[in-house]
Every structure is written in structure tokens, then in C-alpha cells.
Design a protein around this motif. Structure first.
Motif, PDB file in Angstrom:
ATOM      1  N   GLY A 178       0.921  -1.242  -0.113  1.00  0.00           N
ATOM      2  CA  GLY A 178      -0.010  -0.019  -0.049  1.00  0.00           C
ATOM      3  C   GLY A 178       0.973   1.300   0.149  1.00  0.00           C
ATOM      4  O   GLY A 178       1.972   1.345   0.158  1.00  0.00           O
ATOM      5  N   ALA A 179       0.116   2.369  -0.170  1.00  0.00           N
ATOM      6  CA  ALA A 179       0.768   3.503  -0.080  1.00  0.00           C
ATOM      7  C   ALA A 179       1.202   4.040   1.425  1.00  0.00           C
ATOM      8  O   ALA A 179       0.793   3.244   2.191  1.00  0.00           O
ATOM      9  CB  ALA A 179       0.108   4.590  -0.564  1.00  0.00           C
ATOM     10  N   PRO A 180       2.265   4.758   1.429  1.00  0.00           N
ATOM     11  CA  PRO A 180       2.683   5.246   2.922  1.00  0.00           C
ATOM     12  C   PRO A 180       1.378   5.859   3.579  1.00  0.00           C
ATOM     13  O   PRO A 180       0.730   6.143   3.012  1.00  0.00           O
ATOM     14  CB  PRO A 180       3.723   6.196   2.697  1.00  0.00           C
ATOM     15  CG  PRO A 180       4.310   5.904   1.471  1.00  0.00           C
ATOM     16  CD  PRO A 180       3.157   5.503   0.467  1.00  0.00           C
ATOM     17  N   LEU A 202       0.621  11.653  -5.127  1.00  0.00           N
ATOM     18  CA  LEU A 202       1.802  12.165  -5.063  1.00  0.00           C
ATOM     19  C   LEU A 202       2.026  13.633  -5.004  1.00  0.00           C
ATOM     20  O   LEU A 202       1.058  14.194  -5.727  1.00  0.00           O
ATOM     21  CB  LEU A 202       2.546  11.699  -6.563  1.00  0.00           C
ATOM     22  CG  LEU A 202       3.857  11.996  -7.046  1.00  0.00           C
ATOM     23  CD1 LEU A 202       4.609  10.888  -7.631  1.00  0.00           C
ATOM     24  CD2 LEU A 202       3.934  13.395  -7.870  1.00  0.00           C
ATOM     25  N   GLU A 203       3.062  14.038  -4.503  1.00  0.00           N
ATOM     26  CA  GLU A 203       3.116  15.539  -4.413  1.00  0.00           C
ATOM     27  C   GLU A 203       4.551  16.004  -4.665  1.00  0.00           C
ATOM     28  O   GLU A 203       5.570  15.423  -4.169  1.00  0.00           O
ATOM     29  CB  GLU A 203       2.724  16.275  -2.992  1.00  0.00           C
ATOM     30  CG  GLU A 203       2.634  17.616  -3.056  1.00  0.00           C
ATOM     31  CD  GLU A 203       2.090  18.101  -1.664  1.00  0.00           C
ATOM     32  OE1 GLU A 203       2.266  19.451  -1.555  1.00  0.00           O
ATOM     33  OE2 GLU A 203       1.610  17.514  -0.845  1.00  0.00           O
ATOM     34  N   TRP A 209       7.064  13.193  -2.970  1.00  0.00           N
ATOM     35  CA  TRP A 209       6.447  12.806  -1.756  1.00  0.00           C
ATOM     36  C   TRP A 209       5.258  11.783  -2.186  1.00  0.00           C
ATOM     37  O   TRP A 209       4.439  12.499  -2.996  1.00  0.00           O
ATOM     38  CB  TRP A 209       5.917  13.805  -0.804  1.00  0.00           C
ATOM     39  CG  TRP A 209       7.089  14.630  -0.115  1.00  0.00           C
ATOM     40  CD1 TRP A 209       8.027  15.410  -0.774  1.00  0.00           C
ATOM     41  CD2 TRP A 209       7.460  14.570   1.182  1.00  0.00           C
ATOM     42  NE1 TRP A 209       9.010  15.993   0.254  1.00  0.00           N
ATOM     43  CE2 TRP A 209       8.672  15.500   1.463  1.00  0.00           C
ATOM     44  CE3 TRP A 209       7.016  14.110   2.351  1.00  0.00           C
ATOM     45  CZ2 TRP A 209       9.119  15.606   2.585  1.00  0.00           C
ATOM     46  CZ3 TRP A 209       7.575  13.973   3.436  1.00  0.00           C
ATOM     47  CH2 TRP A 209       8.676  14.800   3.603  1.00  0.00           C
ATOM     48  N   VAL A 210       5.050  10.724  -1.468  1.00  0.00           N
ATOM     49  CA  VAL A 210       4.138   9.993  -1.997  1.00  0.00           C
ATOM     50  C   VAL A 210       3.223   9.458  -0.627  1.00  0.00           C
ATOM     51  O   VAL A 210       3.972   9.263   0.393  1.00  0.00           O
ATOM     52  CB  VAL A 210       4.497   8.534  -2.388  1.00  0.00           C
ATOM     53  CG1 VAL A 210       3.481   7.595  -2.785  1.00  0.00           C
ATOM     54  CG2 VAL A 210       5.097   8.820  -3.830  1.00  0.00           C
ATOM     55  N   GLY A 211       1.875   9.587  -0.784  1.00  0.00           N
ATOM     56  CA  GLY A 211       1.122   9.105   0.338  1.00  0.00           C
ATOM     57  C   GLY A 211       0.014  10.088   0.780  1.00  0.00           C
ATOM     58  O   GLY A 211      -0.181  11.016   0.040  1.00  0.00           O
TER      59      GLY A 211
END
Length: 157
Positions: A56-58, A147-148, A155-157
Motif C-alpha cells: 500500500g501507499a505510505p 503524489l506531491e 512525496w507519496v502518500g
């Protein structure tokens, strides 16, 4: 009388000595088929490429990579805090983060020559644009994560 099967004819023993060649070949073929099916459908416990990292995503936004690390038209595999993701840049300035776990049977996918997302277990190939399967047995796209871009970091999550 035969000591092996209890029959009364020596002719019967020589003409029907037990398993025929056809029966032996059939048994070997059936065993090989069962082994192949077991390998394809087995649990991932013994598979070295199986998902051992959280698929999964963080849980919270996590610094995964530098913008400069992701080639235009390519993909990298980034791991941080026990989570692995595939980060792509299909066109300049457009980034995506996808799960690194194949949707076919849960193996860890890899970046192939920084151009495609590939599963080494059963040869599924996924799009760097939307995570959709492009080949192999996978029928479902890789999940995409939020994502940013913050400065020069992804940065992911």
C-alpha cells in the motif's frame, strides 16, 4: 502361481508385467502438470520475488525520491519506511506513483531499463502513464497513490 500378483499364468505375467509404457507416460505427464499448476498457484512464502514490502501507499506523506532521479519517459523503484513504489515521469513534469506489487499474484515489479514496469514472475508489463497492464497475465492496473512535488523531492502518500 505368481508370487507378485497371485495369477496362475506365466503368460499373463510376461504379457502384463504391471504398468504399461502408456500408463507410465500418463502418470509422469499428470505429475508434471500438477507440479506446474502448483507452482503457478502456490503461496508466495517461498517466492523470493514475492511482495515482502508493504503493497500500500505510505500511511502518511513520505519523501520517496528526488525529481531528478526519475527520467522523462521512464520509471524508478523507490523504497522508504518499508514501502516500495514505482515512480514514473511519462512526460516532462508529469509524475505518477504506483504500487510495486503486481496485480497478478503479488510479486514485486521492477523498472526495466528505466522505461517500463515489469513483473519478473510471470512477465506482466505495466504502463508508466496509468499503471494499466500492457502484456502478460495481469488484468488489473497497478494501484496509483497520491503524489506531491515539494521543491525537488517527490512525496507519496
Amino acid at each position: 502361481m505368481c508370487n507378485t500378483c497371485g495369477c496362475s499364468s506365466a503368460k499373463e505375467i510376461t504379457e502384463n508385467p504391471g504398468m504399461t509404457r502408456r500408463a507410465a507416460v500418463g502418470a509422469v505427464s499428470a505429475g508434471a502438470g500438477a507440479l506446474a499448476l502448483t507452482a503457478c498457484g502456490s503461496s508466495m512464502d517461498s517466492d523470493a520475488t514475492a511482495a515482502s514490502i508493504d503493497p500500500g501507499a505510505p500511511a502518511e506523506p513520505t519523501d520517496m525520491a528526488a525529481v531528478a532521479d526519475v527520467p522523462v519517459g521512464g520509471v524508478i523503484k523507490a523504497t522508504a519506511q518499508g514501502t516500495s513504489v514505482m515512480i514514473t515521469q511519462p512526460t516532462e513534469g508529469t509524475f505518477h506513483a504506483f504500487s510495486s506489487v503486481c496485480t497478478h499474484q503479488g510479486c514485486q515489479v521492477n523498472a526495466q531499463k528505466e522505461k517500463t514496469i515489469n513483473c519478473p514472475c510471470h512477465a506482466s508489463v505495466f504502463s508508466t502513464e496509468d499503471g494499466a497492464p500492457q502484456g502478460g497475465p495481469a488484468e488489473t492496473a497497478l494501484p496509483e497513490f497520491p503524489l506531491e512535488i515539494k521543491g525537488d523531492r517527490i512525496w507519496v502518500g
